[in-house]
Design a protein around this motif. Structure first.
Motif, PDB file in Angstrom:
ATOM      1  N   ALA A  27       0.848  -1.093  -0.006  1.00  0.00           N
ATOM      2  CA  ALA A  27       0.112  -0.229  -0.139  1.00  0.00           C
ATOM      3  C   ALA A  27       0.853   1.203   0.128  1.00  0.00           C
ATOM      4  O   ALA A  27       0.737   2.368  -0.580  1.00  0.00           O
ATOM      5  CB  ALA A  27      -1.050   0.033   1.141  1.00  0.00           C
ATOM      6  N   ILE A  64      -6.984  -8.528   0.599  1.00  0.00           N
ATOM      7  CA  ILE A  64      -7.095  -7.175   1.307  1.00  0.00           C
ATOM      8  C   ILE A  64      -7.129  -6.104   0.367  1.00  0.00           C
ATOM      9  O   ILE A  64      -7.955  -5.258   0.211  1.00  0.00           O
ATOM     10  CB  ILE A  64      -6.331  -7.187   2.659  1.00  0.00           C
ATOM     11  N   ARG A  67      -9.659  -5.540  -2.013  1.00  0.00           N
ATOM     12  CA  ARG A  67     -10.940  -5.115  -1.366  1.00  0.00           C
ATOM     13  C   ARG A  67     -10.753  -3.588  -1.113  1.00  0.00           C
ATOM     14  O   ARG A  67     -11.924  -2.857  -1.345  1.00  0.00           O
ATOM     15  CB  ARG A  67     -11.413  -5.779  -0.148  1.00  0.00           C
ATOM     16  N   ARG A  68      -9.551  -3.061  -1.066  1.00  0.00           N
ATOM     17  CA  ARG A  68      -9.456  -1.710  -0.737  1.00  0.00           C
ATOM     18  C   ARG A  68      -9.301  -0.991  -2.093  1.00  0.00           C
ATOM     19  O   ARG A  68      -9.221   0.127  -2.037  1.00  0.00           O
ATOM     20  CB  ARG A  68      -8.090  -1.810   0.085  1.00  0.00           C
ATOM     21  N   THR A  86      -9.155   3.642  -8.732  1.00  0.00           N
ATOM     22  CA  THR A  86      -9.650   4.014  -7.290  1.00  0.00           C
ATOM     23  C   THR A  86      -9.934   5.596  -7.064  1.00  0.00           C
ATOM     24  O   THR A  86     -10.527   5.995  -6.111  1.00  0.00           O
ATOM     25  CB  THR A  86      -8.769   3.694  -6.201  1.00  0.00           C
ATOM     26  N   ARG A 392      -3.747   1.619   8.896  1.00  0.00           N
ATOM     27  CA  ARG A 392      -4.442   1.009   7.855  1.00  0.00           C
ATOM     28  C   ARG A 392      -5.565   1.594   7.322  1.00  0.00           C
ATOM     29  O   ARG A 392      -5.701   1.833   6.192  1.00  0.00           O
ATOM     30  CB  ARG A 392      -4.951  -0.356   8.520  1.00  0.00           C
ATOM     31  N   LEU A 393      -6.307   2.287   8.130  1.00  0.00           N
ATOM     32  CA  LEU A 393      -7.576   3.059   7.689  1.00  0.00           C
ATOM     33  C   LEU A 393      -7.146   4.084   6.938  1.00  0.00           C
ATOM     34  O   LEU A 393      -7.830   4.550   5.864  1.00  0.00           O
ATOM     35  CB  LEU A 393      -8.368   3.351   8.761  1.00  0.00           C
ATOM     36  N   ALA A 396      -5.864   2.915   3.393  1.00  0.00           N
ATOM     37  CA  ALA A 396      -7.145   2.466   2.716  1.00  0.00           C
ATOM     38  C   ALA A 396      -8.119   3.535   2.000  1.00  0.00           C
ATOM     39  O   ALA A 396      -8.491   3.473   1.054  1.00  0.00           O
ATOM     40  CB  ALA A 396      -7.879   1.422   3.435  1.00  0.00           C
ATOM     41  N   LEU A 400      -9.142   5.077  -1.901  1.00  0.00           N
ATOM     42  CA  LEU A 400     -10.502   5.422  -2.366  1.00  0.00           C
ATOM     43  C   LEU A 400     -10.655   6.750  -2.580  1.00  0.00           C
ATOM     44  O   LEU A 400     -11.719   7.226  -3.017  1.00  0.00           O
ATOM     45  CB  LEU A 400     -11.666   4.687  -1.246  1.00  0.00           C
ATOM     46  N   LEU A 443     -14.491   0.376   5.667  1.00  0.00           N
ATOM     47  CA  LEU A 443     -13.071   0.322   5.885  1.00  0.00           C
ATOM     48  C   LEU A 443     -12.835  -0.113   7.410  1.00  0.00           C
ATOM     49  O   LEU A 443     -11.780  -0.997   7.739  1.00  0.00           O
ATOM     50  CB  LEU A 443     -12.484   1.394   5.362  1.00  0.00           C
ATOM     51  N   GLU A 446     -13.273  -3.524   8.404  1.00  0.00           N
ATOM     52  CA  GLU A 446     -12.334  -4.427   7.510  1.00  0.00           C
ATOM     53  C   GLU A 446     -10.897  -4.289   8.362  1.00  0.00           C
ATOM     54  O   GLU A 446     -10.493  -5.282   8.252  1.00  0.00           O
ATOM     55  CB  GLU A 446     -11.918  -3.741   6.172  1.00  0.00           C
ATOM     56  N   VAL A 447     -10.657  -3.220   8.857  1.00  0.00           N
ATOM     57  CA  VAL A 447      -9.122  -3.109   9.561  1.00  0.00           C
ATOM     58  C   VAL A 447      -9.297  -3.411  11.087  1.00  0.00           C
ATOM     59  O   VAL A 447      -8.323  -3.238  11.716  1.00  0.00           O
ATOM     60  CB  VAL A 447      -8.682  -1.738   9.425  1.00  0.00           C
TER      61      VAL A 447
END
Length: 456
Positions: A27, A64, A67-68, A86, A392-393, A396, A400, A443, A446-447
């Motif tokens: 990422a 993962i 999905r992001r 994205t 992570r958030l 992600a 987006l 999200l 998810e995280v």
């Protein structure tokens, strides 16, 4: 012939499972532009062999990332960077803590016409007195009184916003080599100021009302020699939205008196007066530097603020003011004067409060228990989570096209355990806000880590 992947295989540094570290590394390289849209990622088994991890770990990480929206899988061909897909349309910025925009072109035009009719050319032909013209100080003191802060204009100096006021207070009471105590999660601007001025920063443990009195008492008892002060936002704390009750405010003041340290009070998020929530400057005027502005309550470009200082320190404040900024924009002063005279300020303030309530209600509906319940009326919310989850958030959401406040910018201590993400609701349109909050809610699920229980 199959295309070779340009990615230099690695795992991110730090704690976390191999899949988490692989997700973080990829990422980071995708969002950092080190990989381009369409670049192939290594085959699952090849990457597993290179990094010494299981094939299932690679599969989980790629899933993962897909999905992001960072990568896409093409059956029979492999996995590819998909960042370009994205980022449709402009970014939605939830990192900028500005009030909702309620000033129309018609209102702006009417204001400028009114100013032109009654303009005093003397305001634009010479420097004002140090601290501002008496009339402007009187008007700003009247605005502060509307928020519950009663002060004499002679104790107030005009500043270029509240950030400038905080900067002056910090330079007077701490300066280079001093120590500034603050909430564990705090205003990013004061962290930057402390670093710039060479002031040691100490974050103090918080709960749902903000800074903990017993934790502050312990921290002050262990402080280094030299000047020290407490920076605190008692109402709608930035970033956590915590608000101190009256008893908590009195306890904080009592502790600061016992240790004989100054208080820098940032009150920019108080939108209306509340007799049950007095400003610290009203409880301890002899040691409190009170900073506020019109930027958060009326308009972000109205860069006019004020600093109310203890009488014993007023000369030092004037010296710091002269060294940092000669004057506040005369046009800003003219707008302030016009709005306070004709009642526009009250109308705009009420509109901002109504719009803020609408936006927080939307956030509450879409995020539910993911966010802390705000302690006061305002336009930012706080999602408590671990530091790893927050990072992570942030990554992600960025993929987006949604920007959130970087978790690293609000932590007073780099090793803070209790962390979170601030979402600023004021700047985006309602449509963009709804879109971005929906993405954040997805999200966040998810995280989420199974072993984490959020606390402030």
């Amino acid at each position: 012939m199959r295309q070779t992947s340009p990615w230099i295989s690695r795992l991110a540094e730090g704690a976390g499972s191999p899949s988490d570290r692989l997700v973080a590394a990829l990422a980071d390289d995708i969002l950092g532009g080190r990989l381009d849209s369409g670049d192939r990622l290594p085959a699952h088994r090849d990457l597993a062999d290179t990094l010494g991890i299981g094939v299932g770990t690679v599969t989980k990480a790629y899933s993962i990332l897909e999905r992001r929206g960072l990568v896409r899988s093409v059956k029979g061909s492999g996995t590819f960077v998909a960042l370009a897909q994205t980022r449709r349309g402009p970014l939605i910025d939830l990192s900028r803590n500005a009030p909702p925009a309620v000033m129309s072109e018609r209102l702006l035009a009417r204001t400028l016409i009114a100013i032109a009719k009654r303009v005093d050319s003397g305001l634009f032909n010479d420097y004002p007195p140090l601290g501002g013209h008496d009339e402007h100080r009187r008007l700003l003191a009247r605005w502060f009184a509307r928020l519950g802060m009663d002060t004499q204009p002679s104790r107030l100096v005009l500043t270029c916003g509240a950030h400038h006021a905080v900067s002056i207070g910090l330079s007077v009471v701490c300066g280079r080599g001093g120590t500034l105590f603050t909430e564990a999660q705090t205003y990013p601007g004061v962290i930057a100021l402390a670093r710039h001025q060479g002031t040691r920063l100490v974050g103090v443990t918080m709960d749902g009302e903000g800074i903990l009195p017993e934790a502050l008492d312990r921290a002050l008892a262990m402080r280094h020699t030299g000047p020290a002060a407490l920076y605190v936002t008692p109402t709608m704390q930035n970033p956590t939205t915590a608000t101190m009750g009256r008893t908590r405010r009195e306890e904080i003041v009592s502790i600061c008196r016992a240790h004989d340290i100054a208080i820098i009070e940032d009150d920019v998020y108080t939108l209306t007066a509340d007799a049950n929530l007095p400003q610290l400057a009203m409880l301890a005027p002899e040691r409190t530097f009170y900073a506020n502005s019109m930027s958060k309550t009326l308009n972000p470009t109205l860069r006019i603020g004020g600093l109310v200082a203890p009488k014993s320190m007023f000369a030092q404040v004037e010296a710091a003011l002269q060294a940092s900024a000669i004057m506040v924009s005369p046009l800003s002063c003219a707008v302030m004067e016009q709005w306070l005279i004709d009642g526009t300020a009250e109308v705009v303030s009420r509109s901002i409060q109504d719009e803020s309530d609408r936006r927080v209600t939307l956030a509450r509906t879409m995020l539910g228990g993911m966010m802390s319940e705000p302690g006061h009326q305002g336009y930012h919310v706080w999602l408590p989570m671990s530091q790893v989850e927050a990072q992570r958030l942030e990554l992600a959401a960025s993929a987006l096209g949604v920007l959130v406040t970087p978790t690293s910018s609000t932590a007073a201590n780099p090793d803070a355990q209790n962390d979170g993400v601030r979402l600023c609701l004021g700047a985006p349109s309602m449509a963009d806000l709804s879109t971005s909050l929906s993405a954040i809610a997805r999200l966040r699920l998810e995280v989420r880590a199974d072993d984490y229980r959020p606390t402030v």
